[in-house]
Design an enzyme around this catalytic site. Sequence first.
Site, short mmCIF file in Angstrom:
data_model
loop_
_atom_site.label_atom_id
_atom_site.label_comp_id
_atom_site.label_asym_id
_atom_site.label_seq_id
_atom_site.Cartn_x
_atom_site.Cartn_y
_atom_site.Cartn_z
NE ARG A 89 -3.20 -3.72 -1.24
CZ ARG A 89 -2.66 -4.42 -0.26
NH1 ARG A 89 -1.35 -4.55 -0.20
NH2 ARG A 89 -3.41 -5.00 0.66
NE ARG A 130 -3.56 -2.16 2.85
CZ ARG A 130 -3.32 -3.25 3.57
NH1 ARG A 130 -2.15 -3.38 4.20
NH2 ARG A 130 -4.23 -4.21 3.67
CG HIS A 145 -6.16 -8.77 1.68
ND1 HIS A 145 -6.31 -9.34 0.44
CD2 HIS A 145 -6.01 -7.43 1.46
CE1 HIS A 145 -6.26 -8.40 -0.49
NE2 HIS A 145 -6.07 -7.24 0.11
CE LYS A 203 -6.28 -0.51 4.82
NZ LYS A 203 -7.57 -0.83 4.19
CG HIS A 225 -5.04 0.39 -3.91
ND1 HIS A 225 -4.34 0.27 -2.72
CD2 HIS A 225 -6.08 -0.48 -3.82
CE1 HIS A 225 -4.94 -0.61 -1.95
NE2 HIS A 225 -5.99 -1.09 -2.59
CE1 TYR A 272 -6.58 -7.92 -6.53
CE2 TYR A 272 -6.52 -8.95 -4.38
CZ TYR A 272 -6.43 -7.83 -5.16
OH TYR A 272 -6.20 -6.61 -4.58
#
Length: 312
Positions: free
Chosen positions: A261, A164, A284, A188, A258, A293
């Site tokens: 990514r 990110r 994730h 995150k 992004h 994906y």
Amino acid sequence: MVSAFYAFLDYLKNIKAASPHTLRNYCIDLNSFKVFLEKHGKLSPSMPICLFSKERQETNLPFSLFTKDAVRLYILELMQENKAKRTIKRRLSAIKSFSHYCLKHRILLEDPTETIHGPRLPKELPSPITYEQVEILMATPDLSKYTGLRDRCLLELFYSSGLRISEIVSLNHWDIDFNSNLIRIRGKGKKERIIPITTLAAQWLKQYLNHPERAGVAKDSQAIFLNCFGTRLTTRSIDRKFQKYLRLSGLSGNITPHTIRHTIATHWLENGMDLKTIQALLGHSSLETTTIYTHVSMKLKKQTHNESHPHG
């Protein structure tokens, strides 16, 4: 009630380690709701909530205005103003998060948002770019300049590891192990993960870090990526550089950091990497997020099949 807004924002910043971008969005969304409640309660408008302001003005906005009916009316007003569904969903999500915080800290005894749902959003698949487009983008920075070398290194790292943009800017010297070609990422919510980088990305990193011009400008001894003043690059400045290289490369479409990514995740999947490994590399928290994906990969396969088939 405004003091509770500030307490909630401080909690997001200090405990949940929310990014400045996330905090800005929460301020925008809570301010919007505050303005509605003041109007709904026939109160005089007060100063906007600003987490970065030294002055925090308390107002007489009572919690008694924070009801299910008020939240419903607020959502209805946003719809009547033709706000985008995604904006409405985000604003309701901010109010729900605030309400849950108030319940947890016994500021509220009931959740006014419990039975309220935002508009349904259509599922949007991320749009990766092709291997050829990646190569075109990589070749755009001017390597005769120190800043061009830095930017090539940035692009290589984006594609090498699917980071990110916030994870890239927070990289420090001690996060990189060149002996093993591993980097430590703070993702995150302060979650750390260790991921590999390609040999090529490691070579570009070494070349950039050892450049004499970098040593000459460096004021921040910790940060990996520096601006021309020697301080840490920001997410906004990387965004601007990315858009500059898109223009120079001649690539069209809505391509962002992004997107890279999404692109490497799709390329990993197409080359046989399993979803659990992709989940770990991307950081994730849920495998469900990574599963998107598989749909992207199938969409690309169908598109290629149609374009290549003689009866397509």
